[in-house]
Write a protein that holds these residues in place. Structure first.
Motif, PDB file in Angstrom:
ATOM      1  N   LEU A   1       4.511   7.091   0.532  1.00 58.14           N
ATOM      2  CA  LEU A   1       4.746   5.998  -0.267  1.00 58.14           C
ATOM      3  C   LEU A   1       3.595   5.511  -1.228  1.00 58.14           C
ATOM      4  CD1 LEU A   1       6.543   3.191  -0.688  1.00 58.14           C
ATOM      5  CD2 LEU A   1       5.055   2.233   1.142  1.00 58.14           C
ATOM      6  N   ILE A   2       3.833   5.435  -2.585  1.00 55.01           N
ATOM      7  CA  ILE A   2       2.913   5.387  -3.609  1.00 55.01           C
ATOM      8  C   ILE A   2       3.098   4.057  -4.206  1.00 55.01           C
ATOM      9  CG2 ILE A   2       4.200   6.628  -5.428  1.00 55.01           C
ATOM     10  CD1 ILE A   2       1.712   7.284  -6.637  1.00 55.01           C
ATOM     11  N   GLY A   3       2.143   2.885  -4.349  1.00 55.08           N
ATOM     12  CA  GLY A   3       2.512   1.844  -4.854  1.00 55.08           C
ATOM     13  C   GLY A   3       1.509   1.419  -5.960  1.00 55.08           C
ATOM     14  N   GLY A   4       1.608   0.362  -6.603  1.00 53.74           N
ATOM     15  CA  GLY A   4       0.591   0.145  -7.660  1.00 53.74           C
ATOM     16  C   GLY A   4       1.043  -1.026  -8.697  1.00 53.74           C
ATOM     17  N   HIS A   5       0.382  -1.624  -9.281  1.00 50.29           N
ATOM     18  CA  HIS A   5       0.889  -2.943 -10.404  1.00 50.29           C
ATOM     19  C   HIS A   5       1.736  -2.067 -11.370  1.00 50.29           C
ATOM     20  CE1 HIS A   5      -1.488  -6.045  -8.759  1.00 50.29           C
ATOM     21  NE2 HIS A   5      -2.688  -5.191  -8.582  1.00 50.29           N
ATOM     22  N   PRO A   6       2.485  -2.895 -12.104  1.00 46.78           N
ATOM     23  CA  PRO A   6       3.288  -2.446 -13.200  1.00 46.78           C
ATOM     24  C   PRO A   6       2.570  -1.908 -14.197  1.00 46.78           C
ATOM     25  CG  PRO A   6       4.092  -4.326 -12.582  1.00 46.78           C
ATOM     26  CD  PRO A   6       2.938  -4.217 -11.638  1.00 46.78           C
ATOM     27  N   GLY A   7       2.807  -0.490 -14.866  1.00 52.70           N
ATOM     28  CA  GLY A   7       1.986  -0.125 -15.842  1.00 52.70           C
ATOM     29  C   GLY A   7       0.786   0.717 -15.324  1.00 52.70           C
TER      30      GLY A   7
ATOM     31  N   LEU B   1       8.199   8.051  -2.207  1.00 48.88           N
ATOM     32  CA  LEU B   1       8.792   6.731  -2.584  1.00 48.88           C
ATOM     33  C   LEU B   1       7.997   5.909  -3.563  1.00 48.88           C
ATOM     34  CD1 LEU B   1      10.276   5.773   1.135  1.00 48.88           C
ATOM     35  CD2 LEU B   1      11.461   7.023  -0.723  1.00 48.88           C
ATOM     36  N   VAL B   2       8.436   5.460  -4.422  1.00 48.64           N
ATOM     37  CA  VAL B   2       7.614   4.381  -5.230  1.00 48.64           C
ATOM     38  C   VAL B   2       7.837   3.041  -4.955  1.00 48.64           C
ATOM     39  CG1 VAL B   2       7.332   3.561  -7.601  1.00 48.64           C
ATOM     40  CG2 VAL B   2       7.770   6.075  -7.355  1.00 48.64           C
ATOM     41  N   GLY B   3       6.846   2.095  -4.709  1.00 49.15           N
ATOM     42  CA  GLY B   3       7.016   0.805  -4.180  1.00 49.15           C
ATOM     43  C   GLY B   3       6.577  -0.022  -5.059  1.00 49.15           C
ATOM     44  N   HIS B   4       6.961  -1.289  -5.092  1.00 46.58           N
ATOM     45  CA  HIS B   4       6.341  -2.315  -5.909  1.00 46.58           C
ATOM     46  C   HIS B   4       5.088  -2.986  -5.175  1.00 46.58           C
ATOM     47  CE1 HIS B   4      10.413  -2.761  -8.401  1.00 46.58           C
ATOM     48  NE2 HIS B   4       9.618  -1.639  -8.667  1.00 46.58           N
TER      49      HIS B   4
ATOM     50  N   GLY C   1      -1.308  -8.001  -4.807  1.00 49.71           N
ATOM     51  CA  GLY C   1      -1.626  -6.381  -4.892  1.00 49.71           C
ATOM     52  C   GLY C   1      -1.303  -5.615  -3.502  1.00 49.71           C
ATOM     53  N   THR C   2      -0.607  -6.170  -2.758  1.00 48.96           N
ATOM     54  CA  THR C   2      -0.235  -5.290  -1.428  1.00 48.96           C
ATOM     55  C   THR C   2       1.226  -4.788  -1.836  1.00 48.96           C
ATOM     56  OG1 THR C   2       0.811  -7.387  -0.406  1.00 48.96           O
ATOM     57  CG2 THR C   2      -1.587  -6.732   0.198  1.00 48.96           C
ATOM     58  N   LEU C   3       1.616  -4.025  -1.107  1.00 48.25           N
ATOM     59  CA  LEU C   3       2.986  -3.540  -1.174  1.00 48.25           C
ATOM     60  C   LEU C   3       4.190  -4.326  -0.873  1.00 48.25           C
ATOM     61  CD1 LEU C   3       2.368   0.071   0.428  1.00 48.25           C
ATOM     62  CD2 LEU C   3       3.368  -0.510  -2.079  1.00 48.25           C
ATOM     63  N   ALA C   4       4.972  -4.499  -1.643  1.00 48.11           N
ATOM     64  CA  ALA C   4       6.065  -5.485  -1.397  1.00 48.11           C
ATOM     65  C   ALA C   4       7.305  -4.935  -0.313  1.00 48.11           C
ATOM     66  CB  ALA C   4       6.871  -5.795  -2.606  1.00 48.11           C
ATOM     67  N   GLY C   5       7.779  -5.735   0.438  1.00 46.44           N
ATOM     68  CA  GLY C   5       8.821  -5.396   1.314  1.00 46.44           C
ATOM     69  C   GLY C   5       8.039  -5.817   2.700  1.00 46.44           C
TER      70      GLY C   5
ATOM     71  N   SER D   1       0.539   6.132   2.907  1.00 49.04           N
ATOM     72  CA  SER D   1       0.833   5.224   1.967  1.00 49.04           C
ATOM     73  C   SER D   1      -0.670   5.251   1.044  1.00 49.04           C
ATOM     74  CB  SER D   1       0.656   3.819   2.577  1.00 49.04           C
ATOM     75  OG  SER D   1       0.689   2.769   1.811  1.00 49.04           O
ATOM     76  N   ILE D   2      -0.333   5.327  -0.314  1.00 54.33           N
ATOM     77  CA  ILE D   2      -1.482   5.430  -1.305  1.00 54.33           C
ATOM     78  C   ILE D   2      -1.196   4.479  -2.263  1.00 54.33           C
ATOM     79  CG2 ILE D   2      -2.065   7.821  -0.718  1.00 54.33           C
ATOM     80  CD1 ILE D   2      -0.278   8.696  -3.245  1.00 54.33           C
ATOM     81  N   MET D   3      -2.140   3.848  -2.851  1.00 52.06           N
ATOM     82  CA  MET D   3      -2.121   2.926  -3.713  1.00 52.06           C
ATOM     83  C   MET D   3      -2.879   3.497  -5.019  1.00 52.06           C
ATOM     84  SD  MET D   3      -0.606   0.122  -3.102  1.00 52.06           S
ATOM     85  CE  MET D   3      -1.297  -1.162  -4.153  1.00 52.06           C
ATOM     86  N   LEU D   4      -2.189   3.305  -6.372  1.00 52.74           N
ATOM     87  CA  LEU D   4      -2.594   3.741  -7.659  1.00 52.74           C
ATOM     88  C   LEU D   4      -3.083   2.476  -8.333  1.00 52.74           C
ATOM     89  CD1 LEU D   4      -2.978   6.045  -9.681  1.00 52.74           C
ATOM     90  CD2 LEU D   4      -1.011   5.386 -10.691  1.00 52.74           C
ATOM     91  N   GLU D   5      -4.420   2.177  -8.410  1.00 55.12           N
ATOM     92  CA  GLU D   5      -5.221   0.918  -8.855  1.00 55.12           C
ATOM     93  C   GLU D   5      -5.898   1.116 -10.356  1.00 55.12           C
ATOM     94  OE1 GLU D   5      -7.745   0.330  -5.594  1.00 55.12           O
ATOM     95  OE2 GLU D   5      -6.291  -0.494  -4.342  1.00 55.12           O
ATOM     96  N   GLY D   6      -5.919   0.339 -11.067  1.00 56.67           N
ATOM     97  CA  GLY D   6      -6.773   0.098 -12.478  1.00 56.67           C
ATOM     98  C   GLY D   6      -6.053  -1.095 -13.189  1.00 56.67           C
TER      99      GLY D   6
END
Length: 464
Positions: free
Chosen positions: A103-109, A221-224, A229-233, A244-249
């Motif tokens: 599961l990879i999450g991150g802010h829009p953009g 899986l891509v998560g919102h 800043g936490t994974l939704a759901g 579970s990994i997060m792409l931050e920036g």
């Protein structure tokens, strides 16, 4: 007469479920976190019998639902799948594991879809890959691939949001790697709620996970994410998946960091660094270089430290600003560091270093948006505070690390030798380190000053 659907209430924070709604979760204590989940009848679609999801509850290929000794399990059939992106492989623990769910999450953009499209376009050149898009049209994805100059002749695409249909199609295509973008828009026919709700996200993820486990497909899986800043759901979503990994920036930075929060097949403290360019996300092989882009003249309060990220050292610049406070309660602001630890270290500085900043505003910042979670930056922080307080810049080629105890002692940190060698490679000629971390064989061209107490460190910099 149709059967009445059952209803449960699931906590979004911890995943606990209840038979009736309550204002507070009894498991984790969160308020207003229970959401209604309507449980539909068991899925019995015969078309999906190719992976026996409705006929068995175990996670594995068909025919293996039997008791086996741990030593008899064959591991040769599960080689990791290299993604050709070394930074992504590093965070995953060496590559994708067949049958795993990431599961990879991150802010829009942030670049979630971009990095996955790049990865699958290159993977499809040597193995079957399927990209399922539910948010964008196929034309939009194709336009991005063309703009980035990606090889698009082998990647298979599917625009679908129905989970049963996705698994049915994937059972026919038989991909080795599959991406679902994103889990928040997926839905199941039997679940009577809107896509993105707790029930849909939970059941869709569970259905896709069973498919991945029983067919050996590596699923991403891509998560919102939510506003904080936490994974939704529901929190139970993180229990279902393997990694579970997060792409931050930040929006004003072209660098992105990839960090694992959960990984059943590797370490969770690995860090991958990418740079956003016109050709997509490019790997940064030497992240220390981008975080050490310092000014020609070093101002007071600027010091470089070495933090340990997974299996490699990372050099970062730590800045401190100490100024007279006009408030009755001086401010303590820490960006990239624990503010409670900052308050504790300032008390140690006063008690064992003789430097009182109780009437001063203290601001701490880690350059580049890096978050320092280990204690090796304690001594660096205090030296930066004293440098700013005395208005005396430190040497440009100086590097400091070490943990500070409440008694003023300087404690050793792990992998001290690797930290010193990384600093020497980037041109640092002097280091102040704990006495236990001093190398038996000195690093060529580097003066290593070993200290045991905070007062010794202040004396080494002539700031006592």
């Amino acid at each position: 007469m149709s059967k009445k659907s059952k209803t449960a209430f699931v906590c979004n924070e911890c995943g606990a479920d209840y038979s009736k709604w309550a204002g507070q979760c009894g498991a984790c204590g969160a308020w207003n976190s229970l959401s209604e989940v309507r449980l539909g009848p068991a899925h019995t679609d015969s078309r999906a019998a190719n992976f026996t999801a409705a006929q068995s509850g175990y996670a594995g290929a068909a025919g293996q639902g039997k008791v086996q000794k741990l030593s008899e399990i064959d591991l040769s059939e599960l080689p990791r799948i290299a993604t050709n992106a070394s930074e992504l492989d590093r965070v995953l623990g060496g590559g994708l594991v067949p049958g795993s769910v990431v599961l990879i999450g991150g802010h829009p953009g942030a670049g979630k879809s971009t990095v996955l499209l790049q990865t699958l376009c290159h993977l499809s050149q040597r193995l079957p890959a399927l990209y399922v898009t539910g948010e964008e049209s196929l034309q939009q994805v194709a336009m991005r691939a063309k703009r980035l100059g990606l090889p698009a002749d082998h990647l298979q695409m599917l625009s679908e949001t129905n989970v049963e249909q996705i698994c049915l199609t994937a059972g026919e295509v038989k991909p080795r790697v599959m991406v679902v973008d994103s889990i928040q828009v997926m839905h199941m026919a039997e679940v009577q709620s809107a896509p993105g709700s707790v029930a849909q996200v939970r059941e869709s993820a569970a259905y896709l996970t069973r498919f991945a486990k029983q067919t050996g497909t590596a699923l991403i899986l891509v998560g919102h994410v939510t506003k904080d800043g936490t994974l939704a759901g529901p929190k139970v979503l993180e229990h279902i998946i393997d990694c579970s990994i997060m792409l931050e920036g930040t929006h004003d930075s072209r660098f992105r960091t990839l960090r694992a929060h959960k990984n059943r097949f590797g370490a969770v403290n690995e860090l991958g660094v990418f740079a956003m360019t016109e050709q997509g996300l490019k790997e940064v092989a030497n992240p220390s270089a981008i975080f050490l882009q310092r000014a020609d003249e070093i101002a007071a309060g600027s010091v470089v430290t070495s933090v340990w990220e997974g299996t490699r050292p990372l050099l970062v610049e730590l800045q401190a600003l100490v100024d007279d406070s006009s408030l009755g309660n001086p401010r303590r602001v820490a960006v990239g560091l624990d503010q409670n630890r900052l308050n504790m270290l300032l008390a140690v500085l006063h008690r064992h270093g003789g430097v009182l900043v109780g009437d001063q505003d203290v601001f701490i910042n880690v350059v580049g948006g890096v978050k320092v979670v280990e204690t090796s930056a304690d001594l660096t922080l205090l030296m930066a505070v004293v440098s700013s307080f005395r208005n005396r810049p430190l040497a440009r080629d100086l590097m400091i690390f070490g943990e500070v105890g409440l008694a003023g002692e300087i404690r050793p940190v792990p992998s001290g030798q690797e930290r010193l060698r990384e600093a020497a490679k980037h041109g640092f000629r002097k280091a102040i380190v704990p006495a236990t971390n001093r190398l038996k064989n000195d690093v060529p061209g580097m003066e290593v000053v070993a200290v045991k107490t905070l007062s010794e460190a202040l004396s080494a910099l002539d700031m006592s």
